[in-house]
Design an enzyme around this catalytic site. Sequence first.
Site, PDB file in Angstrom:
ATOM      1  N   HIS A  61       0.818  -1.215   0.000  1.00 50.03           N
ATOM      2  CA  HIS A  61       0.000   0.000   0.000  1.00 50.03           C
ATOM      3  C   HIS A  61       0.853   1.267   0.000  1.00 50.03           C
ATOM      4  CE1 HIS A  61      -2.842  -2.748   2.458  1.00 50.03           C
ATOM      5  NE2 HIS A  61      -3.137  -2.851   1.176  1.00 50.03           N
ATOM      6  N   LYS A  70       5.681   5.831   8.014  1.00 56.12           N
ATOM      7  CA  LYS A  70       5.124   4.891   8.981  1.00 56.12           C
ATOM      8  C   LYS A  70       6.228   4.345   9.880  1.00 56.12           C
ATOM      9  CE  LYS A  70       1.462   3.317   5.880  1.00 56.12           C
ATOM     10  NZ  LYS A  70       0.938   2.177   5.118  1.00 56.12           N
ATOM     11  N   TYR A 130       1.088   0.767  13.863  1.00 52.03           N
ATOM     12  CA  TYR A 130       1.852   1.721  13.089  1.00 52.03           C
ATOM     13  C   TYR A 130       1.384   3.145  13.336  1.00 52.03           C
ATOM     14  CZ  TYR A 130      -1.703   0.136   9.609  1.00 52.03           C
ATOM     15  OH  TYR A 130      -2.845  -0.272   8.968  1.00 52.03           O
ATOM     16  N   ASP A 166      -6.367  -6.017  -2.399  1.00 52.54           N
ATOM     17  CA  ASP A 166      -4.934  -6.279  -2.551  1.00 52.54           C
ATOM     18  C   ASP A 166      -4.654  -7.261  -3.683  1.00 52.54           C
ATOM     19  OD1 ASP A 166      -4.550  -4.553  -0.444  1.00 52.54           O
ATOM     20  OD2 ASP A 166      -3.813  -6.063   0.962  1.00 52.54           O
TER      21      ASP A 166
END
Length: 189
Positions: A61, A70, A130, A166
Site C-alpha cells: 500500500h 510509517k 503503526y 490487494d
Amino acid sequence: MKVIKTNLPDVLIIEPKVFGDSRGFFQETWQCERYRDIGITGNFVQDNLSLSARGVLRGLHYQHPYAQGKLVSVVQGEVFDVAVDIRLGSPTFGQWAGVSLSGENHRQLWIPPGFAHGFCVVSETAYFMYKCTELYTPETEGGIAWNDPDIGIVWPLKDVSLSEKDSRYPWLKDVNRGKLPGCIQDRVL
C-alpha cells in the site's frame, strides 16, 4: 536505542531499549527528540492497530499525494515487513527491504513517505501497530502487487491470504506514473 540501516536509504530498523525482569518489560516506543536525532522528523497524526491471522498478507500500500511515513512494530506475534521504494527518479526505485518484526524482538521499522508498505503474518496471529505522518485518505490510496516479479520480494510464505482489493493491484511497471511520488534529492513530491 540501536539503529540499523537497510539497503534503502532512510528505511531504518530500530531496536529500542527494553528493560525487563521476571515481572515483564518496559519499552519506550516513541520519543520525539530521540527519533528526530536519527532522522525521523515527521509529525505523527494517526496510530493504527490491526490483528491478522497466519498467512494474511496486507499490501503493498501507499498514498499519493499525502504520502505517509510509517513507524511500524508488532505488539504480539511475528510478521515479515517490507518497504518498496516507489519514488520516481530515486536511485533505488523498485527495490525493497524486509525485516522480521515480533513482540519478542521489539524491533520497529521506519518507512519514509514515498515507499509502498506490506507485511505477511508468520505466527498464528499478530497485533501490528503503526504510527503515520499523514491521515489515511482512501481517494489517494494505491497499491502494487505483492508478488511483482520485477521487485522480487522473497516472502516467507507462499500460500497467503489477500483482501480482494490487494489481489487486484498491478505490477509496478503498470502503475500510471502520475499516481507515484517523485523524488528530488530525497524529498518526496
